[in-house]
Enzyme design. Sequence first.
Site, PDB file in Angstrom:
ATOM      1  N   GLU A  43       0.835  -1.244   0.002  1.00 34.67           N
ATOM      2  CA  GLU A  43       0.090  -0.036   0.008  1.00 34.67           C
ATOM      3  C   GLU A  43       1.042   1.424  -0.068  1.00 34.67           C
ATOM      4  O   GLU A  43       1.930   1.212   0.462  1.00 34.67           O
ATOM      5  CB  GLU A  43      -0.877   0.046   1.308  1.00 34.67           C
ATOM      6  CG  GLU A  43      -1.578  -1.026   1.621  1.00 34.67           C
ATOM      7  CD  GLU A  43      -2.075  -0.846   3.054  1.00 34.67           C
ATOM      8  OE1 GLU A  43      -3.045  -1.854   3.320  1.00 34.67           O
ATOM      9  OE2 GLU A  43      -1.635  -0.199   3.849  1.00 34.67           O
TER      10      GLU A  43
ATOM     11  N   CYS B 243       3.324   8.377   1.816  1.00 41.90           N
ATOM     12  CA  CYS B 243       3.784   7.357   2.716  1.00 41.90           C
ATOM     13  C   CYS B 243       3.956   6.054   1.977  1.00 41.90           C
ATOM     14  O   CYS B 243       3.143   5.399   1.371  1.00 41.90           O
ATOM     15  CB  CYS B 243       2.726   7.431   3.736  1.00 41.90           C
ATOM     16  SG  CYS B 243       3.189   6.221   5.128  1.00 41.90           S
TER      17      CYS B 243
ATOM     18  N   CYS C  10      -0.813  -2.529  14.877  1.00 46.80           N
ATOM     19  CA  CYS C  10      -0.421  -2.069  13.360  1.00 46.80           C
ATOM     20  C   CYS C  10      -0.966  -3.295  12.706  1.00 46.80           C
ATOM     21  O   CYS C  10      -0.675  -4.531  13.041  1.00 46.80           O
ATOM     22  CB  CYS C  10       0.719  -2.087  13.125  1.00 46.80           C
ATOM     23  SG  CYS C  10       1.410  -2.079  11.584  1.00 46.80           S
TER      24      CYS C  10
ATOM     25  N   CYS D  28      -1.303   1.853   8.222  1.00 42.00           N
ATOM     26  CA  CYS D  28      -0.599   0.783   7.423  1.00 42.00           C
ATOM     27  C   CYS D  28      -1.083  -0.522   7.609  1.00 42.00           C
ATOM     28  O   CYS D  28      -1.435  -1.001   8.595  1.00 42.00           O
ATOM     29  CB  CYS D  28       0.802   1.112   8.157  1.00 42.00           C
ATOM     30  SG  CYS D  28       1.928  -0.147   8.291  1.00 42.00           S
TER      31      CYS D  28
HETATM   32  S1  SF4 Z   1       4.925  -1.621   9.992  1.00 48.93           S
HETATM   33 FE1  SF4 Z   1       5.875  -0.450  11.352  1.00 48.93          FE
HETATM   34  S2  SF4 Z   1       4.140  -0.014  12.908  1.00 48.93           S
HETATM   35 FE2  SF4 Z   1       3.625  -2.054  11.768  1.00 48.93          FE
HETATM   36  S3  SF4 Z   1       4.477  -3.554  12.789  1.00 48.93           S
HETATM   37 FE3  SF4 Z   1       5.998  -3.021  11.404  1.00 48.93          FE
HETATM   38  S4  SF4 Z   1       7.485  -1.529  12.181  1.00 48.93           S
HETATM   39 FE4  SF4 Z   1       5.467  -1.962  13.613  1.00 48.93          FE
END
Ligand code: SF4
Length: 356
Positions: free
Chosen positions: A97, A115, A129, A348
Site C-alpha cells: 500500500e 507514505c 498495526c 498501514c
Molecule cells: S509496519 Fe511499522 S508499526 Fe507496523 S509492525 Fe512493522 S514496524 Fe510496527
Amino acid sequence: MVKTKEIKPDIRGLQLDELKALLVEAGEKPFRATQIFRWVHESAVQDWHEMKNIGEQTRHILNNIVKIEPLKIRQERISKDGTRKYLWELNDANLIETVLLSHSGDITRNRNTLCLSTQVGCAMACNFCATGTMGFSRNLGAGEILSQALDILRIRQKEDPGFKIHNLVYMGMGEPLLNLSAVLKSIRIFNSNEGQKIGIRRITVSTCGLVPQIDILAEEKLDIVLAISLHAPNNEMRDMIMPVNKQYPLEKLIPACQRYIEKTNRRITFEYALIKGMNDKEEHAQQLASLLQGLHANLNLIPINSHPNSKYKRPELVSVKYFSGLLKKKGLNVVIREEKGSDIEAACGQLAGKER
Ligand code: SF4
C-alpha cells in the site's frame, strides 16, 4: 549480450551511474543514460516507446539489458479529507500500500506527501498495526519503492498536470531500517537532480527503534528526518505494545538517538500515538518529559482515531491539550498532529490485510 528476464535489473531502481555503466557496456553513448534516466524519473514513463528522443536501436538495447515494471493497481480509495490510498499488486502477486496526503486546498500548505512501503508485511509485530499481524514476506527492491511514487505521479498528473510530490515518509508497510540498502538507494534516486529532486530534508525515515540500524544510518550522515515510533513513556508499557522494546529497551534506544543526533547534527522526531486511558495520563507526560529531556528532538502527539472494533479509544481534545501543555512546560517541542484517512483504512496494512 542478451540478458535473461530474471537477471535484468529494474531500471527504476538504478542510480544514474549504474544505468550509464550498463548502457556503455552494451555499446551506447554515456549521454543516453541521462536522457533515459530523466524519462524514467521525471516523466514516469512505463514503456520504452514513450521516450520520444530515444531511437529504435537504443530501445532495443534497453529491452535487452533492463526491465521496467509498473505496479498493478488493485484499488484507489479517496477519503473525505482528500487522503488517497493505493493498493498495489507486485509482480509476484504480493500486495503493498501507499498513502498520498494532500494539502492542496490551502495555498500556504500546497504539499503532497507520500507514505511509502518498504517491505511486504513486517516482522516487528507492533500490536496496534495491521501490517504487524501479517508477518514478514520479503523486502521491496529500490525499484518497487520508486514505483509507488512514479505510478502515483502518473495517475494524479492525468487529472492535475501540475501535480508534484513534495515530501516522502518511509512509514508505510514494513520496517525501513530492515531494508536499509534499498531504502538508501531509493532516497538517492528521489533526491537526484535528474530525478524527482525531492529535497533531502523533506524525506522522513521512520523506525520502531532498532538500535544497531540507527547507528548504521547515523554513519551515512544524511540530512533526512529520522522518526522514532515511541508510543509509550516506559518499558513496561512499550513491551506490551511493541515487542522490539524487549530487545532494545528505552535505556538502549535513547542513547542510540543521542548518538544519532551527535553524528548527524539533526533533530530526531518522536511519534507518540495518544490512547485514552492508556498512555495519556499526567504521570505519562512526566515520564515522557524526563525520557526526552535534553535531547535535540521534536515530539508529535497523534490522538488516535477510534474505530468500532478497536480496543483503543481517542482521548478528548481537552486532555490532549493538557498533556501537550505539560510537556511544553518542561521545554519540549511538541506538535499535535491528526491521523488522516481513517474512513478509507489509511493506517498501514489495513487494506492489504483485508485483501489477503
Ligand atoms: S509496519 Fe511499522 S508499526 Fe507496523 S509492525 Fe512493522 S514496524 Fe510496527
